[in-house]
Scaffold this motif. Structure first.
Motif, mmCIF file in Angstrom:
data_model
loop_
_atom_site.group_PDB
_atom_site.id
_atom_site.type_symbol
_atom_site.label_atom_id
_atom_site.label_comp_id
_atom_site.label_asym_id
_atom_site.label_seq_id
_atom_site.Cartn_x
_atom_site.Cartn_y
_atom_site.Cartn_z
ATOM 1 N N ASP A 34 57.610 -11.601 24.446
ATOM 2 C CA ASP A 34 56.572 -10.582 24.304
ATOM 3 C C ASP A 34 56.200 -10.446 22.820
ATOM 4 O O ASP A 34 56.394 -9.414 22.188
ATOM 5 C CB ASP A 34 57.098 -9.254 24.870
ATOM 6 C CG ASP A 34 55.952 -8.320 25.222
ATOM 7 O OD1 ASP A 34 54.787 -8.774 25.196
ATOM 8 O OD2 ASP A 34 56.224 -7.143 25.518
ATOM 9 N N ARG B 16 51.418 -6.527 22.173
ATOM 10 C CA ARG B 16 52.731 -6.995 22.641
ATOM 11 C C ARG B 16 53.836 -6.236 21.902
ATOM 12 O O ARG B 16 53.576 -5.555 20.929
ATOM 13 C CB ARG B 16 52.870 -8.484 22.357
ATOM 14 C CG ARG B 16 51.784 -9.294 23.059
ATOM 15 C CD ARG B 16 52.351 -10.556 23.525
ATOM 16 N NE ARG B 16 51.385 -11.310 24.304
ATOM 17 C CZ ARG B 16 51.749 -12.087 25.292
ATOM 18 N NH1 ARG B 16 53.006 -12.194 25.636
ATOM 19 N NH2 ARG B 16 50.842 -12.779 25.951
ATOM 20 N N GLN C 118 49.041 -15.693 23.095
ATOM 21 C CA GLN C 118 49.871 -14.959 22.127
ATOM 22 C C GLN C 118 49.284 -15.001 20.715
ATOM 23 O O GLN C 118 49.790 -14.337 19.816
ATOM 24 C CB GLN C 118 51.287 -15.573 22.067
ATOM 25 C CG GLN C 118 52.122 -15.320 23.306
ATOM 26 C CD GLN C 118 53.468 -16.016 23.184
ATOM 27 O OE1 GLN C 118 53.669 -17.091 23.747
ATOM 28 N NE2 GLN C 118 54.393 -15.426 22.446
#
Ligand code: UDP
Length: 436
Positions: free
Chosen positions: A262, A229, A298
């Motif tokens: 992100d 990311r 994530q």
């Protein structure tokens, strides 16, 4: 000087990141090694936790680790080690024989018990002075963990006894001196030597080396350095609730709300074995938190990483988040700073001193995911600020926290205690009512 270190549960030779293996292990290893390099003869006494460990391990010139039989030769949680401290003291005494050290430096309260017992039984003509570093205090732990604190109940009075009885205390930060005073320990016999950071290993100049890509059991580990990311946040430490890793997970949706979606969060620590890592209740709790918040994709848990993989992982990150409920010292922020990475740090314990607010990172109140998200967002949104804080971190780590400097400060404490005890020539008061 002939120096004995006592570190009951934290061997300088242990792998780091497990529940009971972290900063104390690093501290004892680096301090001992740097004292040996200053020409001292250092022996570290630690409990044998594996039957295959040799009795003596010569580590480098002037430094030997001795594994003492004290309780079953297997891993035992540090909270269950108190009954074996008498055996540890005997083993230390036996190893000394007539050749007693000039000074004993005990790490953690239980090592202090063993060191004071050994010093009291030693065969020298002069009493052996005992220097104590607590690394963590039961009074602070209890305040924050309440009923979840699994320390033996006797810690509440044995730990202050160790503090009052030891000849000298080396605290690691000003916050600890304050806590020691509250325990009735005379501040006149307390000096401060912080923990340090290995500046050869942790530095901000070279490119991140590749992290090991296999777990100890040979299973593939998610790539530790390649990013998936735009932004990377890193959390490093033993996986125990008080380290507050869940708070960083909770900050991820708030960061997304602030426009930073992100973002990946890497979590280093826990078991080095992939299966054991998944079985760990803390890992399951953290995974459930991420799942409930919809941020599982994530979050990557890398488990325990070897020492030489750490600088690369620090340098690959934009921000290191250290958000414990409380922290006696905290070596991880120093490692991040030495690698040139800004730190978001809970303003607790040693972190208040090591991380300079708005200098080498940002302070946040403890247990506050909103504040964590706001601080991370401030840093992610300002690349120039990150670079500036990173540079300030390198300067601060180099000027204040080299192990060479910490060893020199600790040696000063040894010298003053030697001068004082030789003058006084006193023995120790027996520990009433405790048979170790
Ligand atoms: N550490 C490591 N590998 C891991 C997890 C932690 O080498 O997988 C190291 C980390 O880099 C640091 C130490 O363990 O040097 C943790 O020390 P700290 O004082 O931050 O925390 P403590 O464990 O004493 O609570």
């Amino acid at each position: 000087m002939k120096i004995s270190m006592v570190s009951e549960h934290a061997s300088p030779l242990a792998a780091l990141g497990g529940v009971d293996a972290g900063g104390q292990n690093v501290h004892v290893a680096a301090l001992s090694s740097n004292l040996a390099r200053r020409g001292h003869h250092v022996t570290v006494y630690t409990r044998r936790d594996d039957p295959d460990l040799p009795a003596r391990v010569p580590v480098e010139r002037g430094l030997t680790v001795v594994h003492v039989d004290a309780g079953p030769p297997t891993h035992i949680s540090k909270d269950d080690l108190l009954p074996f401290m008498g055996q540890l003291a005997n083993g230390i005494c036996q190893d000394w024989g007539k050749n007693v050290p000039d000074v004993v430096h005990a790490h953690f309260w239980m090592s202090g018990l063993a060191a004071l017992q050994a010093a009291g039984r030693a065969k020298g003509s002069e009493p052996v002075p005992v220097v104590q570093t607590f690394h963590a205090l039961g009074s602070v732990k209890r305040r924050h963990q309440g009923a979840a604190d699994t320390s033996p109940a006797a810690r509440a009075w044995l730990e202050p006894w160790v503090g009052r009885t030891a000849d000298w205390i080396v605290a690691t930060c000003p916050d600890e001196v304050f806590e020691l005073k509250a325990l009735g320990i005379d501040p006149a016999k307390v000096s401060i030597a912080p923990c340090g950071v290995d500046l050869e290993l942790f530095n901000g100049n070279s490119d991140g080396g590749a992290a090991a890509d296999l777990y100890r059991d040979g299973k593939a580990r998610p790539s530790a350095v390649a990013r998936t990311r735009k932004y990377r946040i890193l959390s490093v430490g033993r996986l125990v609730p008080r380290k507050g890793v869940d708070l960083v997970i909770q900050s991820l949706p708030l960061l997304a709300d602030a426009g930073f979606d992100d973002v990946e969060l890497l979590i280093v620590g826990g078991s080095g074995d992939a299966l054991a890592l998944e079985d760990d209740p803390e890992v399951q709790r953290l995974r459930a938190t991420a799942r409930d918040l919809g941020v599982s994709d994530q979050v990557t848990m890398l488990g325990q990483l070897p020492r030489d993989a750490m600088p690369g992982i620090f340098r690959s990150s934009d921000v290191v988040a250290c958000t414990p409920w409380y922290e006696p010292f905290g070596i991880v922020p120093l490692e991040a700073m030495a690698c040139g990475v800004p730190v978001v740090a809970a303003a607790v314990g040693g972190l208040r001193e090591t991380v300079e607010d708005h200098g080498t990172g940002l302070h946040v109140p403890p247990r506050d995911p909103e504040a964590i998200a706001a601080a991370i967002a401030e840093l992610l949104g300002d690349p120039a600020l990150r670079v500036e804080m990173g540079r300030a971190g390198i300067r601060r780590a180099r000027s204040r926290y080299s192990w060479e400097r910490v060893a020199a400060d600790t040696e000063k404490a040894y010298r003053s205690v030697l001068a004082a005890t030789q003058r006084a020539g006193e023995g120790y008061e027996p520990l009433e009512g405790v048979v170790l």
